[in-house]
Write a protein that holds these residues in place. Structure first.
Motif, short mmCIF file in Angstrom:
data_model
loop_
_atom_site.label_atom_id
_atom_site.label_comp_id
_atom_site.label_asym_id
_atom_site.label_seq_id
_atom_site.Cartn_x
_atom_site.Cartn_y
_atom_site.Cartn_z
N ILE A 281 0.83 -1.20 0.00
CA ILE A 281 0.00 0.00 0.00
C ILE A 281 0.87 1.25 0.00
N ILE A 282 1.90 1.25 0.83
CA ILE A 282 2.78 2.41 0.92
C ILE A 282 3.48 2.64 -0.43
N ARG A 283 3.96 1.59 -1.04
CA ARG A 283 4.64 1.74 -2.34
C ARG A 283 3.68 2.27 -3.40
N ARG A 284 2.45 1.75 -3.43
CA ARG A 284 1.49 2.19 -4.45
C ARG A 284 1.14 3.66 -4.30
N SER A 285 1.25 4.17 -3.08
CA SER A 285 0.93 5.58 -2.84
C SER A 285 1.99 6.52 -3.40
N GLY A 286 3.17 5.96 -3.73
CA GLY A 286 4.26 6.78 -4.20
C GLY A 286 5.11 7.38 -3.10
N TYR A 287 4.80 7.04 -1.85
CA TYR A 287 5.55 7.60 -0.72
C TYR A 287 7.04 7.31 -0.85
N ARG A 288 7.83 8.31 -0.56
CA ARG A 288 9.29 8.18 -0.53
C ARG A 288 9.77 8.69 0.83
N GLY A 289 10.55 7.89 1.51
CA GLY A 289 11.08 8.37 2.78
C GLY A 289 11.15 7.27 3.83
N TYR A 290 11.16 7.72 5.09
CA TYR A 290 11.35 6.80 6.21
C TYR A 290 10.04 6.13 6.60
N VAL A 291 10.15 4.87 7.01
CA VAL A 291 9.00 4.12 7.54
C VAL A 291 9.39 3.60 8.93
N PRO A 292 9.24 4.44 9.97
CA PRO A 292 9.62 4.02 11.32
C PRO A 292 8.68 2.95 11.87
N ILE A 293 9.26 1.98 12.55
CA ILE A 293 8.47 1.01 13.29
C ILE A 293 8.45 1.41 14.76
N GLU A 294 7.40 0.97 15.45
CA GLU A 294 7.30 1.25 16.89
C GLU A 294 6.67 0.04 17.56
N THR A 295 7.38 -0.54 18.49
CA THR A 295 6.81 -1.65 19.28
C THR A 295 6.37 -1.10 20.62
N LEU A 296 5.40 -1.79 21.21
CA LEU A 296 4.84 -1.39 22.50
C LEU A 296 4.79 -2.59 23.43
N ALA A 297 4.88 -2.35 24.72
CA ALA A 297 4.82 -3.46 25.68
C ALA A 297 3.47 -4.17 25.62
N MET A 298 2.40 -3.42 25.45
CA MET A 298 1.03 -3.97 25.33
C MET A 298 0.72 -5.00 26.42
N GLY A 299 1.26 -4.76 27.61
CA GLY A 299 0.98 -5.64 28.74
C GLY A 299 1.71 -6.96 28.72
N ARG A 300 2.64 -7.14 27.78
CA ARG A 300 3.35 -8.41 27.69
C ARG A 300 4.39 -8.53 28.81
N PRO A 301 4.35 -9.59 29.60
CA PRO A 301 5.39 -9.78 30.62
C PRO A 301 6.73 -10.03 29.95
N GLY A 302 7.76 -9.41 30.49
CA GLY A 302 9.10 -9.63 29.95
C GLY A 302 9.35 -8.97 28.61
N TYR A 303 8.54 -7.98 28.26
CA TYR A 303 8.74 -7.27 26.98
C TYR A 303 10.17 -6.72 26.90
N ASP A 304 10.85 -7.06 25.82
CA ASP A 304 12.22 -6.60 25.59
C ASP A 304 12.24 -5.88 24.24
N PRO A 305 12.37 -4.54 24.24
CA PRO A 305 12.33 -3.81 22.97
C PRO A 305 13.45 -4.21 22.01
N SER A 306 14.58 -4.60 22.54
CA SER A 306 15.68 -5.01 21.65
C SER A 306 15.27 -6.22 20.83
N ILE A 307 14.60 -7.17 21.48
CA ILE A 307 14.15 -8.38 20.77
C ILE A 307 13.00 -8.08 19.83
N GLU A 308 12.00 -7.35 20.32
CA GLU A 308 10.80 -7.12 19.52
C GLU A 308 11.06 -6.22 18.32
N THR A 309 11.89 -5.19 18.48
CA THR A 309 12.17 -4.31 17.36
C THR A 309 13.04 -5.01 16.31
#
Length: 328
Positions: A281-309
Motif C-alpha cells: 500500500i505504501i509503495r502504491r501511494s508513491g511515498y518516498r522516505g522513512y518508515v519508522p516502526i514502533e513496538t509497545l509493551a502492550m501488557g506483555r510480561p518480559g517485553y524486551d524492545p531489543s528483541i521485539e524491534t
C-alpha cells in the motif's frame, strides 16, 4: 500523461469514496495538495525511540539504569536501521528545549553512526475547550519545531487527540460539536505550520484512535488546516475501523512520516500487521522516505524492545523485498 496511472488513481479514489460518505466528510479532496514526489517508491527503515519507553524512563530517573537516546542510536546502528525517530519526551528538560550543546552532540552522534533523524514529536492537546491548554500546546510545538530544525529532523509529530487527564476528546472539549473541535485543531495546527515553514520543518499529524480514528477524519482535518507545512503521520495501529488497510491507503499519499505497529489495533488481541500488504500500500501511494516502526509493551510480561524491534525490522525488510517490484 500516464493513462494507466491516471486510471489506477481514479479507480482507487472511487473505491474509497464510501469511506468519506460513511464518515460524514465531504469527498472534495481533489483540491487537497499532496506532497509532490517523483521517481517511484523509495523506503528507508527507522525506529521510533518510544519503543524503548520503559528503559528511557528508567534512565531519566537514574542515569545508571536503562538506556538514553545515545544508546538508542547505538542500537539502531548495530541492528541496521537507516534512521531513528527521537521522541521529544526523552530529551533532558522536556517539555523545554534541551541545550543546543546536547542537540548538536546527539546530531553528530547519529551522523557518525550513519543514521538519519526521521523526526521527533511532542504531546499537545488541541481538542481541549480551555484555550489556555491549546495555547500551551502551540507554544510547545513551536519550541520543538526549532529543536527539530537544529537536529535536522524533517518532521515534528503532533497529536490530534485528547491528552491526560482527559479520557477522550468529548470530555476534553466539554461535549462541543465535532466541527467546532476540528476548527480548534485546525487553527492551532495552522499556526504551528506557519512557524514550521520558516524552519523547513513539517507538522506531521498523527491519528491516535480518539478524535481521529478513520482515514476520512484524518484527511478532513488536514484539509481544514490547508497548509503546505502540515501533513499526515500514519499510525497503522490507530485506525479503528473494520478494514484499517483501506484507511491507510486513503491517507498514505498525504503522509510525511509513519508509525508502523506490530498489530493493526496496537493491542495483542488485534490482528498482526500484514507487513507485505502494508508495504505494498505504501509503495502504491508513491511515498518516498522513512518508515519508522514502533513496538509497545502492550501488557506483555518480559517485553524486551531489543528483541521485539529486531524481530519487527526483519518482518519489515521481508515486506520491502516482497514488494520491490510494485510501482505507484
Amino acid at each position: 500523461m500516464n493513462t494507466s496511472s491516471t486510471r489506477r488513481t481514479f479507480l482507487t479514489q472511487a473505491a474509497l469514496l464510501p469511506l468519506f460518505v460513511a464518515g460524514g466528510v465531504s469527498p472534495a479532496f481533489a483540491a487537497f495538495t499532496r506532497p509532490r514526489r517523483v521517481g517511484g517508491s523509495h523506503l528507508r527503515t527507522s525506529l521510533n525511540a518510544f519503543s524503548f519507553l520503559e528503559l528511557l524512563n528508567a534512565n531519566a530517573k537514574d542515569p545508571t539504569q536503562g538506556i538514553d537516546l545515545f544508546g538508542v542510536c547505538d542500537f539502531c546502528a548495530k541492528t541496521g536501521f537507516d534512521a531513528v525517530d527521537l521522541t521529544g519526551y526523552f530529551f533532558p528538560g522536556y517539555p523545554l528545549a534541551p541545550e543546543d550543546s546536547y542537540l548538536y552532540r546527539l546530531k553528530r552522534h547519529a551522523f557518525n553512526l550513519g543514521l538519519g533523524i526521521s523526526g521527533t514529536g511532542v504531546r499537545n492537546d488541541f481538542v481541549a475547550a480551555d484555550p489556555a491548554i491549546r495555547a500551551e500546546g502551540v507554544a510547545r510545538l513551536k519550541t520543538w519545531i526549532e529543536v527539530a530544525a537544529k537536529l535536522g529532523a524533517p518532521t515534528v509529530r503532533a497529536f490530534a487527540d485528547s491528552q491526560s487527564p482527559f479520557k477522550n476528546w468529548q470530555q476534553a472539549a466539554q461535549n462541543a460539536p465535532r466541527e467546532t473541535v476540528e476548527n480548534w485543531l485546525a487553527d492551532a495546527l495552522r499556526e504551528c505550520a506557519e512557524h514550521a515553514k520558516k524552519y523547513g520543518v513539517i507538522i506531521a499529524v498523527q491519528n491516535h484512535g480518539d478524535f481521529i480514528n478513520t482515514g476520512a477524519q484524518h484527511l478532513s482535518l488536514l484539509q481544514r488546516v490547508d497548509h503546505e507545512a502540515c501533513a499526515a503521520l500514519v499510525d497503522t495501529g490507530k485506525y479503528l475501523t473494520a478494514d484499517p488497510y483501506a484507511d491507510i491507503a486513503l491517507v498514505a499519499p498525504y503522509a510525511v512520516n509513519w508509525q508502523i505497529k506490530e498489530t493493526t489495533g496496537s493491542a495483542t488481541h488485534t490482528p498482526k500487521t500484514d507487513m507485505t500488504k502494508l508495504v505494498g500500500i505504501i509503495r502504491r501511494s508513491g511515498y518516498r522516505g522513512y518508515v519508522p516502526i514502533e513496538t509497545l509493551a502492550m501488557g506483555r510480561p518480559g517485553y524486551d524492545p531489543s528483541i521485539e524491534t529486531t524481530k519487527m525490522l526483519a518482518e519489515l525488510r521481508a515486506g520491502l523485498a516482497a514488494t520491490e517490484s510494485i510501482t505507484p
